[in-house]
Design an enzyme around this catalytic site. Structure first.
Site, PDB file in Angstrom:
ATOM      1  N   ASP A 335       0.830  -1.198   0.000  1.00  0.00           N
ATOM      2  CA  ASP A 335       0.000   0.000   0.000  1.00  0.00           C
ATOM      3  C   ASP A 335       0.872   1.258   0.000  1.00  0.00           C
ATOM      4  O   ASP A 335       1.889   1.313   0.693  1.00  0.00           O
ATOM      5  CB  ASP A 335      -0.900  -0.032   1.242  1.00  0.00           C
ATOM      6  N   GLU A 372       1.471  -0.137  -4.988  1.00  0.00           N
ATOM      7  CA  GLU A 372       0.308   0.697  -5.296  1.00  0.00           C
ATOM      8  C   GLU A 372       0.771   2.102  -5.653  1.00  0.00           C
ATOM      9  O   GLU A 372       1.456   2.764  -4.868  1.00  0.00           O
ATOM     10  CB  GLU A 372      -0.643   0.790  -4.098  1.00  0.00           C
TER      11      GLU A 372
END
Length: 627
Positions: A335, A372
Site C-alpha cells: 500500500d 500501489e
C-alpha cells in the site's frame, strides 16, 4: 511501416551475462545501414547491425550484439537508420523520429526480471468484508465496539454502503475468509481466474483494514490465522496464486505501539514519551504525523532500524512470516509504497523499497512484488524496486478517458484513439518490457468508481474495456463483482456486496463475455507475453496486434455510435501472410469482420457501433463466437 522492433525473444535475447542480441525488421530495400546506439559505460557506443540475407522476401532483418551495462541493471538502446540520399531516422519506443530522442524513450532491457508466472495469471481482487459470508458466527455484532466515536454496525448483505463520516469505515456486512473458500469453485471453474489479490485481512477495527492493529494475526471476524491457512491450502490444491496486501507506511492509532486510546496500559508512543516505540513514529511537539492528516493512521518512521527489522529486515519480520510456510503466499501488494520514508516524509524512499524488495526476494525468490501507485510509477519500475505496479496511470486512466470521458477523480476528459494509443505507448515504453508484462492492469478497484458506473451503465462500452483488459500488455485483474454487472460510485459505494443474494440481477451476458476473454487469455501465450503493435488508432477506433513467433492476434474496439470500416496499417513487417484465413475468436456482432482486400493489398476491419473483435491470423478459419 518502415521499421519494427518487437520485445519478445526473437527481437531481444540475452546471450550470456554481458551480451544482448537485438534484431530489427525494416521495409524491404529501404535502408542502407542500421546502427544500434547504447551506453555501456555511460558513453555512447554505436554498433553496426548486420543485414541477414535471405531471411524474408517481405522485409529486411538486421542483427547486432551489444554489451549490457555493468553499473546498473537497465541497458538502454535506440536504433539509427540510414537511407541513401535521404535524412536519417531513429526508432525508439514511440516510433520513428527524425532525430535521437531523450533517454526516457529509448528501449530498455533489465537483468532483474519479475517472476515469469505473473504474466500467465488472471487476477481477481477481493475486498473481504463485501465478497462472501461463509460463517455468520464470525461477523461483527451491532455495537460490539466503537470506531472513533461511532458504534460499529452490522448491516444486512446487499444493503448499500452508507456514505457518512460515522459509518463508512464502521459498518460491516460479514464477508470473511470462509466465504472466499466457499467461492473458489466459482472463481476458478465458472469465471476462470487463476490468482487472488485480497485487500488487508490483518487485525483492525475498520472494515477496510488499512489501519492495522496486529500484523501477525488475521482479524478474528474474517476467521483468524486458522482460516487463512485453510484458504492457502485450498488455493494451493487448486493451483491458484494468493497475494496479500501489506500496509507498512502507517499503522492504526489503536496499535499497541501507538496506543492512542490507552487500550494497552498507556505504554505506547502516544502517552509515554519514554516508550521504546516513540521514535517508531514522528512527533512534532506532542502531535504525531499521520498519513494525509488522518489521525487514525499514524505514519511510521522508517529511518528507525527497529521499524525496518520488524517489518522486513529481521528474521521474524512481517513480510517474511507470510512468505514462509505454512502460509507461503505468492506475493505482496504494498500500500502507498511510494510514500515510505524517513520521519514525516518520503525521503530515501527508493532506499527502503529496495531493502524491502531484497528481503522479499531473499525469502521467496519468485514472489510477486507489487506496488500501489495511483499515478505514474515509472521510477519504481526499473528492475531494482518493484516487479509491477497497480497500473492506474498506464492503463486504467487512459481507458477511462477514452471510453468514459472521465479521469480517475471523475472529472471530464476527452481523448481520441490516437491519443489513447500514444498514452499507452508512452507509459509502457518508459519501463523494461518484462516489467510492462507484469503491470497489474485494472478497470477499477476499491479506491475508484466502478467502471460500469463510469460508463453510465452502458454494458457495451464496459465490454470494450474488458476486451482491452484481457488482451493488452500486462496482467489483467478483475475487481470482484464487475463480471456480473455490479455498479458503484466513489468509495464506499464501489465496495458493495457481491450479489450472491440476488442472482437474477446478474448480467449473464456480461459474465459470458468475461468467461470467453479470460479463457482466451489463459490459453494464449501470445496474449500473455507477446509483443504489441498498433495497427489503427483514429477517432473512435483503436486496433492493435499482439504477436510472437507462433501467433498474431488482432484486437479492435469501436466506441462510436456508427459502423466503421478502416484499413489496417503496419502489417507488412509481421511474420504472417495476412491475406490468409482469419480465425475470429470473439466478436460483438456477426457482421464485424477482417477481410483481405486484394485490390489494395490491405486488411479491412469493419466494426459495428460499440463493437469489438478479437481475431487470430490462422491457417484455417473457424466459426466466430458472438458474445
Amino acid at each position: 511501416m518502415l521499421a519494427l522492433h518487437g520485445q519478445h525473444a526473437s527481437f531481444c535475447c540475452l546471450m550470456d551475462a554481458t551480451t544482448l542480441r537485438l534484431r530489427l525488421r525494416t521495409k524491404l530495400k529501404t535502408f542502407s545501414q542500421v546502427f544500434v546506439r547504447s551506453e555501456p559505460d555511460n558513453e555512447e557506443k554505436r554498433t553496426e547491425m548486420t543485414h541477414l540475407e535471405g531471411n524474408s522476401n517481405r522485409y529486411d532483418t538486421w542483427q547486432a550484439d551489444i554489451q549490457l551495462n555493468q553499473d546498473v541493471q537497465v541497458t538502454r538502446y535506440v536504433f539509427k537508420l540510414l537511407r541513401d540520399s535521404q535524412p536519417q531516422l531513429w526508432l525508439d519506443t514511440q516510433g520513428l523520429q527524425p532525430r535521437i530522442s531523450g533517454r526516457e524513450h529509448h528501449f530498455r532491457y533489465c537483468t532483474e526480471t519479475p517472476p515469469s508466472w505473473v504474466q500467465q495469471q488472471v487476477f481477481y481482487q477481493i475486498f473481504p468484508d463485501r465478497f462472501a459470508n461463509g460463517d455468520d458466527s464470525l461477523t461483527v455484532k451491532d455495537g460490539e465496539y466503537s470506531y472513533y466515536g461511532s458504534s460499529i454496525s452490522r448491516r444486512d448483505w446487499g444493503e448499500l454502503p452508507m456514505d457518512t463520516e460515522e459509518q463508512r469505515c464502521a459498518e460491516f456486512f460479514g464477508g470473511d475468509l470462509p466465504g472466499v473458500i466457499s467461492k473458489l469453485e466459482y472463481l476458478q471453474m465458472t469465471l476462470g481466474v487463476t490468482a487472488l489479490y485480497l485487500n488487508p485481512i490483518f487485525t483492525s477495527p475498520s472494515n477496510h483494514k488499512y489501519d492495522t492493529v496486529d500484523y501477525f494475526e488475521v482479524d478474528r471476524h474474517l476467521g483468524g490465522n486458522e482460516k487463512l491457512l485453510d484458504l492457502r491450502q485450498a488455493t494451493q490444491e487448486r493451483g491458484l496464486k494468493l497475494v496479500l496486501d501489506a500496509v507498512l507506511n502507517h499503522t492504526s492509532a489503536h496499535h499497541p505501539f501507538m496506543d492512542r486510546y490507552g487500550e494497552h496500559g498507556n505504554k505506547g508512543a502516544y502517552a509515554n514519551k519514554d516508550s521504546s516505540h516513540r521514535d517508531w513514529f514522528h512527533f512534532i511537539e506532542d502531535k504525531y504525523v499521520a498519513w494525509l492528516g488522518y489521525d487514525s493512521l499514524p505514519k511510521l518512521n522508517l529511518a528507525n532500524q527497529a521499524v525496518q527489522d520488524y517489518f522486513w529486515a529481521g528474521d521474524k519480520a512481517v513480510v517474511k512470516h507470510y512468505l514462509r510456510d505454512p502460509f507461503s503466499i505468492d506475493g505482496w501488494r504494498f500500500d502507498v509504497i511510494h510514500m515510505l520514508g524517513d520521519g514525516a516524509t518520503a525521503r530515501n524512499n527508493a532506499v527502503y523499497v529496495e531493502k524491502l524488495r531484497q528481503a522479499v526476494k531473499a525469502t521467496k525468490e519468485d514472489a510477486y512484488f507489487l506496488g500501489e501507485h495511483f499515478y505514474e510509477a515509472t521510477t519504481w519500475l526499473q528492475g531494482e524496486l518493484e516487479d509491477g505496479a497497480m497500473n492506474y496511470y498506464g492503463f486504467a486512466h487512459p481507458l477511462r478517458a477514452f471510453l468514459a470521458g472521465k479521469d480517475l477523480v471523475f472529472e471530464p476528459i476527452e481523448i481520441q484513439a490516437d491519443e489513447l494509443a500514444g498514452w499507452l505507448a508512452e507509459a509502457r515504453g518508459k519501463m523494461p518490457w518484462q516489467n510492462a508484462l507484469s503491470q497489474l492492469n485494472l478497470l477499477d478497484s476499491h479506491d475508484t468508481p466502478r467502471f460500469l458506473t463510469m460508463v453510465e451503465e452502458d454494458v457495451e462500452l464496459m465490454k470494450l474495456g474488458v476486451v482491452v483488459l484481457m488482451c493488452y500488455v500486462g496482467v489483467p485483474c478483475v475487481y470482484y463483482g464487475d463480471e456480473v454487472g455490479l455498479a458503484g460510485g466513489n468509495d464506499p459505494d464501489c465496495r458493495r456486496c457481491f450479489p450472491w443474494h440476488d442472482q437474477p440481477s446478474w448480467d449473464l451476458d456480461l459474465l459470458q463475455h468475461y468467461q470467453a476473454l479470460i479463457s482466451l487469455r489463459r490459453e494464449s501465450p501470445c496474449l500473455q507475453s507477446g509483443s504489441i503493435l498498433d495497427l489503427y488508432a483514429q477517432g473512435d477506433v483503436y486496433c492493435f496486434a499482439r504477436f510472437d513467433d507462433a501467433d498474431i492476434w488482432i484486437i479492435a474496439i469501436n466506441r462510436g455510435s456508427q459502423t466503421n470500416t478502416v484499413s489496417l496499417e503496419n502489417l507488412d513487417l509481421l511474420e504472417a501472410t495476412v491475406s490468409g484465413a482469419l480465425s475470429t475468436a470473439v466478436t460483438s456482432h456477426d457482421s464485424n469482420a477482417l477481410k483481405w482486400d486484394d485490390s489494395n493489398q490491405s486488411l479491412l476491419l469493419t466494426l459495428e457501433c460499440k463493437g469489438f473483435l478479437v481475431s487470430k491470423l490462422a491457417d484455417t478459419a473457424t466459426q466466430p463466437a458472438t458474445v
